[in-house]
Design a protein around this motif. Structure first.
Motif, mmCIF file in Angstrom:
data_model
loop_
_atom_site.group_PDB
_atom_site.id
_atom_site.type_symbol
_atom_site.label_atom_id
_atom_site.label_comp_id
_atom_site.label_asym_id
_atom_site.label_seq_id
_atom_site.Cartn_x
_atom_site.Cartn_y
_atom_site.Cartn_z
ATOM 1 N N UNK A 5 -21.004 -39.145 -24.186
ATOM 2 C CA UNK A 5 -20.322 -40.085 -25.068
ATOM 3 C C UNK A 5 -21.111 -41.348 -25.312
ATOM 4 N N UNK A 6 -20.536 -42.285 -26.072
ATOM 5 C CA UNK A 6 -21.256 -43.510 -26.444
ATOM 6 C C UNK A 6 -21.620 -44.400 -25.264
ATOM 7 N N UNK A 10 -25.430 -45.616 -24.429
ATOM 8 C CA UNK A 10 -25.874 -46.994 -24.241
ATOM 9 C C UNK A 10 -26.495 -47.199 -22.866
ATOM 10 N N UNK A 11 -25.880 -46.596 -21.861
ATOM 11 C CA UNK A 11 -26.430 -46.734 -20.511
ATOM 12 C C UNK A 11 -27.834 -46.144 -20.441
ATOM 13 N N UNK A 12 -28.033 -44.995 -21.058
ATOM 14 C CA UNK A 12 -29.350 -44.364 -21.055
ATOM 15 C C UNK A 12 -30.379 -45.253 -21.749
ATOM 16 N N UNK A 45 -24.625 -52.849 -18.550
ATOM 17 C CA UNK A 45 -25.675 -53.538 -17.797
ATOM 18 C C UNK A 45 -25.188 -54.016 -16.433
ATOM 19 N N UNK A 46 -23.937 -54.483 -16.363
ATOM 20 C CA UNK A 46 -23.442 -55.092 -15.126
ATOM 21 C C UNK A 46 -23.475 -54.163 -13.918
ATOM 22 N N UNK A 47 -23.170 -52.865 -14.034
ATOM 23 C CA UNK A 47 -23.252 -52.000 -12.859
ATOM 24 C C UNK A 47 -24.686 -51.666 -12.431
ATOM 25 N N UNK A 157 -31.099 -52.021 -27.165
ATOM 26 C CA UNK A 157 -30.269 -51.214 -28.073
ATOM 27 C C UNK A 157 -30.859 -51.115 -29.482
ATOM 28 N N UNK A 158 -32.134 -51.428 -29.665
ATOM 29 C CA UNK A 158 -32.709 -51.405 -31.008
ATOM 30 C C UNK A 158 -32.747 -49.998 -31.600
#
Length: 318
Positions: A5-6, A10-12, A45-47, A157-158
């Motif tokens: 999922x999204x 983003x995490x990747x 990012x926080x985790x 995230x670019x």
């Protein structure tokens, strides 16, 4: 969490960016506005590392202090070790968008305490930046868009579309703040986002934002290669001898001139201004100095040709 999922996307992207550019495990900051892009980035990012959220209150809208405090509370709830509200005074130089950006970056620079700062610019932001540069005739440097990593600024995230950040917030049950400035047609970037890009997508059959981002990446590679070639000519302080410019290609010569102008106190140079100074080298017929923007307040800066060299001189603004 949906592994396809999204949020996972983003995490990747953030993990891949960190692996490529940053030291293992160190703290970082995130620039948080409360909008979908920065809120989703903060959530992923926080985790991963000790994260400090930096929330800039530009003071340009009624209730901005309340919005900033809401974003601060969101950051703490998402696991940030700290969250700071930075209140700034926005000037007028360069127009409202540029002035707000200048104030924001100065505040982030002062508050980051040596840590890198994650900024939530997406592929859509990159496409808009390229279109702005194209419309203004700003040259290859502007068309090259934003760097993914330009220390201390990090843009993991670019390569991610804006729709993915909104979907990530929905997946996490987060309600982002909807900045009214983002739909205000008085701002050029808003009209690009809401009118120009959708029309281009329709006319050209889709994929325009991705194509513009690819164009930026290709031009970035070319620009950095030419900058490296110009840097080999060596730094120049004081007069720039014309002999040092002879035999250089036009692209490298103008980059040497740009570097020399910046080292002499110029700022915010446009491609047309650099080309005007270049004419003093290539087509000089006794013409006078060329005005360029100056870092110093109430000082006008000029480049001129004298005694076989380019020189800089200043005049006070009366």
């Amino acid at each position: 969490m949906d592994r396809s999922g999204p949020v996972a996307q983003l995490r990747a992207a953030v993990v891949a960016f960190a692996d490529a550019h940053l030291e293992d495990g160190g703290p970082w900051c995130v620039g948080l506005s409360g909008g979908a892009d920065s809120l989703a980035m903060t959530a992923v990012a926080a985790p991963l590392r000790p994260t400090t959220a930096l929330i800039v209150d530009h003071g340009l809208q009624a209730g901005s202090a309340d919005i900033a405090e809401w974003a601060r509370a969101q950051a703490i709830a998402l696991g940030c070790v700290d969250a700071q509200v930075l209140r700034v005074d926005v000037g007028t130089v360069g127009g409202p968008e540029a002035a707000a950006r200048t104030a924001r970056h100065a505040a982030l620079q002062s508050a980051r305490d040596g840590a890198p700062v994650l900024l939530a610019h997406t592929l859509d932001d990159q496409a808009e930046t390229v279109l702005l540069g194209l419309g203004r005739g700003s040259g290859a440097r502007s068309l090259a868009g934003m760097r993914a990593y330009d220390a201390p600024w990090c843009r993991p995230l670019l390569g991610v579309r804006r729709e993915a950040t909104a979907a990530a917030c929905a997946e996490l049950g987060l309600t982002p703040w909807q900045d009214p400035h983002n739909i205000d047609p008085r701002f050029t970037r808003v009209r690009l986002r809401t009118e120009v890009l959708p029309l281009l997508e329709e006319v050209l059959g889709g994929g325009v934002a991705e194509a513009l981002a690819r164009t930026a990446a290709a031009l970035r590679e070319d620009t950095e290669a030419l900058d490296a070639a110009a840097a080999e000519i060596g730094p120049h302080e004081g007069p720039l001898p014309l002999a040092d410019l002879h035999g250089l290609s036009a692209a490298v010569r103008r980059r040497v001139i740009r570097s020399w102008l910046l080292s002499g106190g110029a700022c915010d140079l446009s491609d047309s201004q650099i080309r005007s100074v270049d004419v003093l080298v290539t087509a000089w017929r006794g013409q006078g100095g060329v005005a360029v923007p100056s870092k110093l307040p109430r000082q006008r800066l000029f480049a001129a040709r004298r005694d076989g060299a380019l020189v800089l001189y200043r005049q006070p603004v009366i």
